[in-house]
Design an enzyme around this catalytic site. Structure first.
Site, PDB file in Angstrom:
ATOM      1  N   GLU A 159       0.802  -1.227   0.000  1.00  0.00           N
ATOM      2  CA  GLU A 159       0.000   0.000   0.000  1.00  0.00           C
ATOM      3  C   GLU A 159       0.836   1.278   0.000  1.00  0.00           C
ATOM      4  OE1 GLU A 159      -2.819  -0.519   3.198  1.00  0.00           O
ATOM      5  OE2 GLU A 159      -3.725  -2.255   2.240  1.00  0.00           O
ATOM      6  N   GLU A 265      -5.495 -11.097  -1.693  1.00  0.00           N
ATOM      7  CA  GLU A 265      -6.330 -10.963  -0.490  1.00  0.00           C
ATOM      8  C   GLU A 265      -7.817 -11.031  -0.856  1.00  0.00           C
ATOM      9  OE1 GLU A 265      -5.262  -7.565   1.897  1.00  0.00           O
ATOM     10  OE2 GLU A 265      -3.131  -7.802   1.504  1.00  0.00           O
TER      11      GLU A 265
HETATM   12  C1  GLA Z   1      -4.942  -4.894   4.018  1.00  0.00           C
HETATM   13  C2  GLA Z   1      -3.611  -5.510   4.374  1.00  0.00           C
HETATM   14  C3  GLA Z   1      -3.752  -6.820   5.083  1.00  0.00           C
HETATM   15  C4  GLA Z   1      -4.870  -6.823   6.096  1.00  0.00           C
HETATM   16  C5  GLA Z   1      -6.132  -6.357   5.460  1.00  0.00           C
HETATM   17  C6  GLA Z   1      -7.270  -6.326   6.427  1.00  0.00           C
HETATM   18  O1  GLA Z   1      -5.498  -5.371   2.881  1.00  0.00           O
HETATM   19  O2  GLA Z   1      -2.763  -5.693   3.291  1.00  0.00           O
HETATM   20  O3  GLA Z   1      -2.561  -7.110   5.722  1.00  0.00           O
HETATM   21  O4  GLA Z   1      -4.531  -6.024   7.183  1.00  0.00           O
HETATM   22  O5  GLA Z   1      -5.910  -5.045   5.003  1.00  0.00           O
HETATM   23  O6  GLA Z   1      -7.197  -7.215   7.439  1.00  0.00           O
END
Ligand code: GLA
Length: 365
Positions: A159, A265
């Protein structure tokens, strides 16, 4: 309603039969096979090792379906070095043991992320950027070096761009070291384990074109400078109304870099949020059968897009961010009631599970 003439009816029903038989051209369907067994690339899940070890039913499902594992919290900086000088490797060793025992790839998430930087690092680094730069190098060298050959890949920077649009996020790391903190992190990780696959990971890049373009520009610049970046992670926290053609286009553009592409994710929500904690906007209070089916279709399409668009040699895998609605981060984080994953609250597979699996099994040319 206009009535169709007989020949038209016959031709269209022939066509439908033909189409149905085409879509049935699938690898033999076997309900006893887990997701990993019908996939050409690794299927992973992010999960807490503690939750897994305390819940035999959950761990049975995890072992049946997944051949890649990401820790959802325990491999972040605030867990690894919570206080100065005190590396905590114990939990990572436990995860590694679990991964090895069950023949799963261990994915390292993550090395540098503003949200998991321990307070002591921020306090000390705020006063002394030289120290911070040295610390970053030492941290990455020690961590990646310790798990050299054991952790297959890392989200090196997570991020690094603003939530919306194309600007670098002005994180503590950016402010203290400068934009080069990203290049440096990749270089250090590569020095410590030259074989590890190194990712830049971010969210909303499947739908925010400006943000995606900025990430792709960064990738291009890093590559031009010889920085060892080897993959792009699409977090892929998507919504039912995220258009598939927009996702497809983003995957296509990212794949053109030639880098590994990880859907890192994955979850699919029905409701909305504004990307901030407690920022949920509750629209649907109940999960209907129709919604279940639509979600199954969305999961299926996501896998099909990944398989069709990303060349095989760049398919690093698809990872869910938790795989049950019981354990999803979405509800507590956004203060929502949603159903984003492939297993329900009582650990039963949802239509989403079967949709996803169908996407893996369907023949594509
Ligand atoms: C982001 C992060 C993850 C996690 C998610 C929510 O996407 O990359 O590590 O913290 O948020 O749990």
């Amino acid at each position: 309603m206009k009535r169709s003439s007989l020949p038209v009816v016959i031709i269209s029903s022939l066509l439908i039969t033909l189409l149905n038989s085409c879509s049935n051209v699938q690898k033999k369907h076997d309900d006893t096979l887990g997701l990993k067994n019908v996939s050409e690339f690794p299927i992973g899940t992010a999960i807490q090792i503690q939750t897994l070890m305390n819940d035999p039913e959950l761990s049975k499902l995890q072992i049946e379906n997944f051949n890649s594992i990401t820790s959802d919290r325990d491999m972040k900086m605030n867990r690894i070095i919570p206080t100065e000088g005190n590396y905590n490797w114990k939990t990572v060793d436990t995860i590694l043991y679990y991964a090895k025992t069950h023949d799963q790839r261990l994915f390292g998430h993550n090395l540098i992320w503003h949200s998991s930087t321990p307070e002591w690092v921020e306090t000390k680094g705020a006063k002394d950027s030289l120290w911070l730069a040295k610390f970053m190098k030492e941290y990455i060298h020690s961590y990646v070096g310790r798990y050299k050959g054991k952790v297959a890949a890392w989200d090196v920077v997570n991020e690094g761009f603003e939530t919306v649009g194309g600007n670098y996020r002005k994180t503590f790391w950016y402010n203290k070291i400068g934009k080069d903190y990203i290049a440096k992190a990749f270089i250090y990780a590569h020095e410590a384990d030259p074989k590890a696959v190194l990712f830049y990971n971010d969210f909303n890049i499947e739908r925010d074109t400006v943000k995606l373009n900025a990430v792709l520009k960064m990738v291009k610049d890093l590559k031009a400078q010889g920085v060892p970046i080897s993959g792009i992670g699409f977090q892929m926290h998507i919504r039912m109304d995220t258009p598939d053609d927009v996702i497809a286009n983003s995957l296509r553009k990212a794949a053109e870099t030639g880098l590994q592409i990880h859907l890192s994710e994955v979850d699919i929500i029905f409701n909305k949020h504004n990307d901030t904690q407690n920022g949920g906007i509750q629209i649907y209070n109940k999960l209907t059968d129709e919604m279940r089916k639509a979600q199954a279709e969305k999961y299926k399409n996501l896998v099909l897009m990944y398989r069709k668009i990303v060349p095989k040699s760049q398919q690093f895998g698809i990872t869910f961010w938790n795989f049950t609605d019981r354990d999803t981060w979405i509800n507590p984080f956004f203060n929502l009631k949603d159903w984003p994953t492939i297993y329900d609250n009582s650990l039963k597979p949802k239509p989403a599970y079967f949709g996803f699996k169908e996407g893996l099994e369907q023949e594509i040319n």
